[in-house]
Scaffold this motif. Structure first.
Motif, mmCIF file in Angstrom:
data_model
loop_
_atom_site.group_PDB
_atom_site.id
_atom_site.type_symbol
_atom_site.label_atom_id
_atom_site.label_comp_id
_atom_site.label_asym_id
_atom_site.label_seq_id
_atom_site.Cartn_x
_atom_site.Cartn_y
_atom_site.Cartn_z
ATOM 1 N N ARG A 206 0.837 -1.200 0.000
ATOM 2 C CA ARG A 206 0.000 0.000 0.000
ATOM 3 C C ARG A 206 0.875 1.254 0.000
ATOM 4 N N THR A 207 1.924 1.257 0.811
ATOM 5 C CA THR A 207 2.802 2.427 0.897
ATOM 6 C C THR A 207 3.580 2.612 -0.395
ATOM 7 N N GLU A 208 4.026 1.537 -0.984
ATOM 8 C CA GLU A 208 4.738 1.609 -2.266
ATOM 9 C C GLU A 208 3.830 2.206 -3.337
ATOM 10 N N THR A 209 2.583 1.786 -3.372
ATOM 11 C CA THR A 209 1.615 2.314 -4.333
ATOM 12 C C THR A 209 1.395 3.814 -4.106
ATOM 13 N N GLU A 210 1.268 4.199 -2.836
ATOM 14 C CA GLU A 210 1.103 5.626 -2.515
ATOM 15 C C GLU A 210 2.314 6.440 -2.965
ATOM 16 N N MET A 211 3.498 5.907 -2.734
ATOM 17 C CA MET A 211 4.721 6.606 -3.125
ATOM 18 C C MET A 211 4.796 6.746 -4.647
ATOM 19 N N GLU A 212 4.455 5.689 -5.350
ATOM 20 C CA GLU A 212 4.470 5.756 -6.814
ATOM 21 C C GLU A 212 3.441 6.761 -7.322
ATOM 22 N N ALA A 213 2.302 6.849 -6.651
ATOM 23 C CA ALA A 213 1.279 7.822 -7.049
ATOM 24 C C ALA A 213 1.814 9.243 -6.883
ATOM 25 N N ALA B 128 3.700 12.119 -12.124
ATOM 26 C CA ALA B 128 4.158 12.964 -13.230
ATOM 27 C C ALA B 128 5.513 12.505 -13.768
ATOM 28 N N THR B 129 6.148 11.596 -13.068
ATOM 29 C CA THR B 129 7.439 11.085 -13.524
ATOM 30 C C THR B 129 7.306 9.596 -13.811
ATOM 31 N N ASN B 130 8.366 9.005 -14.246
ATOM 32 C CA ASN B 130 8.386 7.577 -14.524
ATOM 33 C C ASN B 130 9.103 6.876 -13.367
ATOM 34 N N ALA B 131 8.343 6.193 -12.513
ATOM 35 C CA ALA B 131 8.915 5.555 -11.326
ATOM 36 C C ALA B 131 9.986 4.530 -11.707
ATOM 37 N N GLU B 132 9.757 3.793 -12.781
ATOM 38 C CA GLU B 132 10.757 2.786 -13.187
ATOM 39 C C GLU B 132 12.040 3.462 -13.653
ATOM 40 N N LYS B 133 11.927 4.560 -14.350
ATOM 41 C CA LYS B 133 13.117 5.326 -14.773
ATOM 42 C C LYS B 133 13.867 5.851 -13.550
ATOM 43 N N LEU B 134 13.126 6.329 -12.563
ATOM 44 C CA LEU B 134 13.754 6.796 -11.320
ATOM 45 C C LEU B 134 14.521 5.656 -10.656
ATOM 46 N N ARG B 135 13.920 4.466 -10.583
ATOM 47 C CA ARG B 135 14.612 3.305 -10.005
ATOM 48 C C ARG B 135 15.893 3.017 -10.777
ATOM 49 N N ASP B 136 15.801 3.033 -12.103
ATOM 50 C CA ASP B 136 16.992 2.786 -12.924
ATOM 51 C C ASP B 136 18.070 3.839 -12.669
ATOM 52 N N ASP B 137 17.658 5.091 -12.585
ATOM 53 C CA ASP B 137 18.616 6.174 -12.337
ATOM 54 C C ASP B 137 19.271 6.014 -10.958
#
Length: 155
Positions: free
Chosen positions: A130-137, A141-150
């Motif tokens: 639930r917290t991970e989903t909230e954080m991704e929300a 406006a950004t790409n969460a997967e791109k942020l993880r990769d960066d």
């Protein structure tokens, strides 16, 4: 001679505009602030099951088919073995994991997630999810997967 006095002797003090520039552009500062905010959010979410975000990550790193070596877990969590040892002790006292000598290399230690640790992870997963989903929300406006990769590129 004090450090402040040394700086004045060596040259002028840095202007406040430099401080503002660093505040606004320093990747390290922004990563630290974001990491602390995320850690607080996950700590709060995991509190009902008696875990911190660091403990959750540590227990999750042990959830694998074969017990990992301590050095591999330390590497995965980007921490030194002394810090990992300190984190392991209270979890071992709670009966969540076991630290044992590696049978093939007596210098190594294997970390085993015990049944109570598995059960605790089962209870923690919905809170984490639930917290991970909230954080991704929050990053919609950004790409969460791109942020993880960066972030992985930085580590």
């Amino acid at each position: 001679m004090s450090k402040d006095r040394d700086s004045r002797v060596q040259g002028e003090l840095l202007p406040f505009s430099v401080t503002l520039h660093v505040r606004d552009t320093c990747l390290c500062l922004h990563l630290q602030r974001a990491a602390r905010a995320a850690a607080r959010r996950f700590d709060e979410a995991l509190r009902p099951v008696g875990l911190t975000n660091g403990q959750f990550s540590l227990l999750m790193s042990l959830n694998r088919p074969q017990p990992p070596l301590m050095r591999d877990v330390a590497s995965l969590l980007a921490m030194d073995r002394t810090t990992l040892t300190a984190m392991l002790k209270p979890l071992a006292r709670r009966g969540l994991l076991e630290v044992a000598e590696d049978k093939t290399d007596r210098r190594g230690r294997r970390l085993t997630l015990l049944p109570e640790g598995h059960a605790l992870l089962q209870r923690a997963m919905p809170l984490w999810s639930r917290t991970e989903t909230e954080m991704e929300a929050m990053l919609a406006a950004t790409n969460a997967e791109k942020l993880r990769d960066d972030l992985r590129a930085l580590s």
